[in-house]
Every structure is written in structure tokens, then in C-alpha cells.
Design an enzyme around this catalytic site. Sequence first.
Site, PDB file in Angstrom:
ATOM      1  N   ARG A   1      -1.236  -2.621 -18.878  1.00  0.00           N
ATOM      2  CA  ARG A   1      -1.996  -1.468 -18.902  1.00  0.00           C
ATOM      3  C   ARG A   1      -2.370  -0.550 -17.130  1.00  0.00           C
ATOM      4  NH1 ARG A   1      -6.202  -3.255 -21.857  1.00  0.00           N
ATOM      5  NH2 ARG A   1      -7.712  -1.649 -20.338  1.00  0.00           N
TER       6      ARG A   1
ATOM      7  N   LYS B   1      -1.367   0.387 -25.446  1.00  0.00           N
ATOM      8  CA  LYS B   1      -1.862   0.934 -27.080  1.00  0.00           C
ATOM      9  C   LYS B   1      -0.380   0.839 -27.528  1.00  0.00           C
ATOM     10  CE  LYS B   1      -6.191   2.961 -25.752  1.00  0.00           C
ATOM     11  NZ  LYS B   1      -6.480   2.962 -24.164  1.00  0.00           N
TER      12      LYS B   1
ATOM     13  N   ASP C   1      -6.368  14.335 -24.567  1.00  0.00           N
ATOM     14  CA  ASP C   1      -6.011  13.176 -23.975  1.00  0.00           C
ATOM     15  C   ASP C   1      -5.477  12.374 -25.384  1.00  0.00           C
ATOM     16  OD1 ASP C   1      -6.507  10.115 -23.870  1.00  0.00           O
ATOM     17  OD2 ASP C   1      -8.832  10.320 -23.372  1.00  0.00           O
TER      18      ASP C   1
ATOM     19  N   TYR D   1       1.440  -1.419   0.163  1.00  0.00           N
ATOM     20  CA  TYR D   1       0.247  -0.271   0.348  1.00  0.00           C
ATOM     21  C   TYR D   1       0.707   1.131  -0.184  1.00  0.00           C
ATOM     22  CZ  TYR D   1      -4.904  -1.858   0.058  1.00  0.00           C
ATOM     23  OH  TYR D   1      -5.793  -1.885   0.082  1.00  0.00           O
TER      24      TYR D   1
ATOM     25  N   GLU E   1      -0.432   4.921  -0.633  1.00  0.00           N
ATOM     26  CA  GLU E   1      -1.068   6.144  -0.914  1.00  0.00           C
ATOM     27  C   GLU E   1      -0.220   7.471   0.019  1.00  0.00           C
ATOM     28  OE1 GLU E   1      -2.405   3.512   0.467  1.00  0.00           O
ATOM     29  OE2 GLU E   1      -4.802   2.968  -0.250  1.00  0.00           O
TER      30      GLU E   1
ATOM     31  N   THR F   1      -3.519   6.845 -21.511  1.00  0.00           N
ATOM     32  CA  THR F   1      -2.481   5.377 -20.870  1.00  0.00           C
ATOM     33  C   THR F   1      -1.453   4.963 -21.073  1.00  0.00           C
ATOM     34  OG1 THR F   1      -3.268   4.197 -23.489  1.00  0.00           O
ATOM     35  CG2 THR F   1      -5.363   4.804 -22.155  1.00  0.00           C
TER      36      THR F   1
END
Length: 481
Positions: A282, A276, A244, A67, A69, A273
Site C-alpha cells: 500500500r 491494486k 491518475d 527517519y 526526510e 498507487t
Amino acid sequence: MSADHSRLTSSAYSQALEVIASVEPRIAEATRQELADQRASLKLIASENYASPAVLMTMGTWFSDKYAEGTVGHRFYAGCQNVDTVESLAAEHARELFGAEYAYVQPHSGIDANLVAFWSILAHRVESPALQKIGAKNVSELTEADWESLRKELGNQRLLGMSLDAGGHLTHGFRPNISGKMFHQQQYGTDPETGLLDYDAVAAKAREFKPLVLVAGYSAYPRRVDFATMREIADEVGATLMVDMAHFAGLVAGKVFTGDEDPVPHAHVVTTTTHKSLRGPRGGMVLATEEYAPSVDRGCPMVLGGPLSHVMAAKAVALAEARQDSFRTYAQQVADNAKSLADGFLSRGANLVTGGTDNHLVLLDVSSFGLTGRQAESALLDAGVVTNRNSVPNDPNGAWYTSGIRLGTPALTTRGFGHDEFDRVAELIVDVLGQTQPGTTKAGGPSKASYALGDGVADRVKAASAEMLDKHPLYPGLELS
């Protein structure tokens, strides 16, 4: 891949699958089958690619257990020093690769990246208790009235983005998407005759609507965009320009798109992303100017949950690969192959939206074959050609059945396909579509979904595809025991 490298990779994957099979053999078998299926099909989905073994292996590590954060050096959990290293390296590679002032590599997907961007722009430009109100409620439970009240509290903030049927994305203000609920939105389209962006029309709409955010970029527009002009439009109306570039990030990284066609020098905020055309894991990413950096840096916990440290590590590896000269060669070949594919269709009488392409994708209008996009997609899949149905401008069949299919060249270019192969791919696709007949409904009317593919067509096309695919193996040298 060298012989020694191939042996190491094969051994690593074979042993990994043995470990997986010891717990859940069906998952191991599905994984083996997925590789076999990908090796045996012509993958033409514009949003898919093949990541390198190094990228794939990076995701399967104990960074998955952490974790983390917060941000580098400012975590809400102890013991994140190695995650700090990973995130710092990924951001460094992103900044250097794209020439960005700031990079945020935590988003889990492109949609997450867009949400971070939207909220960051709002947080940067609007000081309002309304933002705290959102944090106090479960967003999924907000009614349409709640959203309308929220938009008013935020100053009735406005977003102008490219319409879905013109090639935009769901997150560019499409009403059922959260972007269409966060903002009072309008959309711009393309010229009805040419299918091309009309910058004068975009400017006129922006002057009339006066958006807070002007969104540029696309998911199914087969042409390049003049981002310098889009910035001029944004500046004139006092809007933040958000781009984008999820689909064409690889062409930006590979310096196929430069100058006015490179969004990074012109936009305030750029999202993407990392898979692609960029050929990574991903995930998502946000690039921004220093002005917007503090707001973007609060993506977690403002929008995101805990960052996926193992995926950030894989992003770092993929971005390092994209900084190599070989990636520029690859990116140029992606664009060249798209033109070969488009020319192959046009020479056989097929109808392309905008009449061609100058990026990585082609949008084929299948209505001339008497088919819907759904019928065409399904018939091609029967023949081992993987595509996705897609709307065309002013599509009479809507966003579900559609009148088009979208095809992209990044994945097969990774396999080594060139001009001749893509011309042959166009020939095979026209062959399939020309021998597909629409079905009928139970009531006897024309169906938008059912179809009949001519006898022997699927086997013939699969055989022709296999001949090409065998010459360009996927993950050459990788053999699973």
C-alpha cells in the site's frame, strides 16, 4: 512457490506470529484470522489485490525505524545511506517499468501522490507568496473563506476532472475533498446514453473553463481512455495534463495498455498507487517529465512527512516483480477475466454501466434488482462475496447508498481464476441479488439500507465459492503452525 520456498515462508510467518503473540496475542490472532477470511472469500474489490510474500516480508524490517526526510543524497537526517539505496532502486525500477523520465516513490498513498502532484504543478507554474502562506498555517484549520482567498492569490487556479458519479475519484476535484478546496473546480462526465467519455464534450468544457490542470484517469470507469486526445485538449487550453492511473497501473506495466492508452508518454505528471492492479504494498508514486521533476522532488516536506523507508523497499521488490515476463501474462489475464465477468452478467440479463468493460473492472447497476448499492454490497458479503458499492452516472441514490457495485478482477486473477470461474462468479452474484429483497424503514417506507436475503442462499453460494477457492489456494503452501 516451490516446496522449499513454501517451507521457508511458512516457517518465517509462523515464527513472526509467535514473536507478535508474545507481546499482544490478540493482534497475532487477528492476523491469522485475516488470512483465513481472505482465503475463504471471493475478493472482487477492484482496488485490492494480494501482494507476494516477498513484498509483505520486506515491509516488516528495521527500515521502519528510520527517519529520512529529503531526497536521495540530500537528507535532513544522518545515517540514511541504506535508505538512499532503497529509494534509488525503487525509482529505477519505476522508470524502467513505465518508461518514465522521473519517478518519485515517497508518497504514502494515492491521495498523497495526488497532493504532491497538485502542489508540484502549482509550484512549477505559479510563483506566488500564497504557497508560503499555506506553509505558515495548519491546513486543517483553513475556513472556506481562507481557501477562496488562497485560490485568488494563486490566480484563481482551475482544475477540470472527471465527476465522481461518472467514475472519477474524490481527489479529482470533488468539492468536500481538499482537491475541491485548493482549486476552483469543474467536472466533466460521460455521455448520458452510452456512459462513455465524450472527448468533444470534454474539449468544449476545457475551452470554456480554461483549467490550469486537466485530470484524466478514473476509479470506476470500465473503459480505456485515449490519453493522446486528452493531451491535445490540455495543450489547446494551456493546461497541465495530470493522469491518475492508480487503478490501471498494472495494465500499463503489463503492456495491456499501450500507445494512446498508455498515459506516461502523454501526461506531464502521472500518479498511481502501488497496490491494486500493480500488486505491491500500500503506497503511492508520482511519475513526471524532467520539466516537473524538481517540483515533484520537493514532495517532502512540501506535502509529505517522513518517507516510509520499509514501504519504499517493498515498492522496489514489487516493481522488480512487475518487470518480469510473468507479470505481463498476469496483466492480460486480468483484462480477459474482466471481460468474462462482464459477459457472464450480460448473458444473465444484468445491467452494466457502458454495457461492458475493456479494463479490469465492471460496474453493475443493481437498480434492476430493486436494490441500492448498499443493500447489494451487504447481501453479497453475507454470501462471502466481497465487493464495494459505487455510484453510477446520475445516481439517484447519491454517493452513500448508490445504485451500483464495483467489481474488479486483479485479486482473483492472482489466485489463478480464469474464464470459467469468472462466469460462475457472475452466476453466483446474480443468484444472490435476485433473491435479496429491500427492507422497510420504521415508518413503513422503502429502506435504502436494510434487506432480506432468501433462506439458504448465503450457505449455497459460500459452498459453491469454496469449491472454486479450494482449487486456487491463496498463498499456496503457506501453513501457519
